[in-house]
Design a protein around this motif. Sequence first.
Motif, short mmCIF file in Angstrom:
data_model
loop_
_atom_site.label_atom_id
_atom_site.label_comp_id
_atom_site.label_asym_id
_atom_site.label_seq_id
_atom_site.Cartn_x
_atom_site.Cartn_y
_atom_site.Cartn_z
N GLU A 18 -47.04 -12.98 -15.69
CA GLU A 18 -48.12 -12.83 -14.72
C GLU A 18 -47.73 -13.33 -13.34
OE1 GLU A 18 -51.70 -14.61 -16.16
OE2 GLU A 18 -51.44 -13.77 -18.15
N TRP A 19 -46.69 -14.17 -13.25
CA TRP A 19 -46.27 -14.73 -11.97
C TRP A 19 -45.29 -13.82 -11.28
CZ3 TRP A 19 -41.79 -16.30 -9.55
CH2 TRP A 19 -41.97 -17.03 -8.38
N SER A 20 -45.36 -13.79 -9.99
CA SER A 20 -44.44 -12.97 -9.20
C SER A 20 -44.00 -13.76 -7.98
CB SER A 20 -45.17 -11.70 -8.77
OG SER A 20 -44.49 -11.10 -7.68
N ASP A 22 -43.96 -12.79 -5.18
CA ASP A 22 -44.84 -12.38 -4.09
C ASP A 22 -46.15 -13.16 -4.06
OD1 ASP A 22 -43.00 -10.47 -3.27
OD2 ASP A 22 -43.82 -8.96 -4.64
N ASN A 23 -46.44 -13.92 -5.14
CA ASN A 23 -47.66 -14.73 -5.17
C ASN A 23 -47.58 -15.79 -4.08
OD1 ASN A 23 -48.30 -13.24 -7.39
ND2 ASN A 23 -48.30 -14.95 -8.82
N GLU A 24 -48.67 -15.99 -3.40
CA GLU A 24 -48.70 -16.94 -2.30
C GLU A 24 -49.08 -18.33 -2.82
OE1 GLU A 24 -51.17 -17.44 1.82
OE2 GLU A 24 -50.63 -15.43 1.18
N THR A 26 -50.79 -21.75 -2.19
CA THR A 26 -51.88 -22.15 -1.30
C THR A 26 -51.63 -23.51 -0.66
OG1 THR A 26 -53.14 -23.29 -2.99
CG2 THR A 26 -53.52 -20.91 -2.77
#
Length: 144
Positions: A18-20, A22-24, A26
């Motif tokens: 589920e993690w990429s 491209d995930n930001e 925070t």
Amino acid sequence: MAHNREPPRTPTRDDHSEWSPDNEITEAEIEATFEQCPDCGTYVVQCNGAHSCKLAKQFHSVNREELAHRIETSPFPDDDPVLVREHKRYNTYAYHEPDSDNTPLCSLGAGQSFCTRTRQYAHDHFLAPCQRCERIREKQEVDQ
């Protein structure tokens, strides 16, 4: 009668599908993970309080007055066990707080041999608390 002898097939690890990249991340996650040292500005992971820019600056300038002050202001009980180097060298001026494995809380004592004594014994022999160990223990007690 035939029995299925093959073990059940279950995943052996989480593949984090589920993690990429491209995930930001925070701002809240960064603040919960890192803190900035007020003395040197270095960002450190908030894990055990072992950052020691002050210790590095003071390492070569420890004097009798500083040792006496650290001994007098030690916040922990005199009958607590502490770790003292087995063979006191000329540059030994500190004792260490033990962890659950009876090794120093800080990494400074890695690979050295220690004997367990009381804090009072260490103070009587003019050994001051290791500042890294003291910070780590204080942080652990606050977190409990």
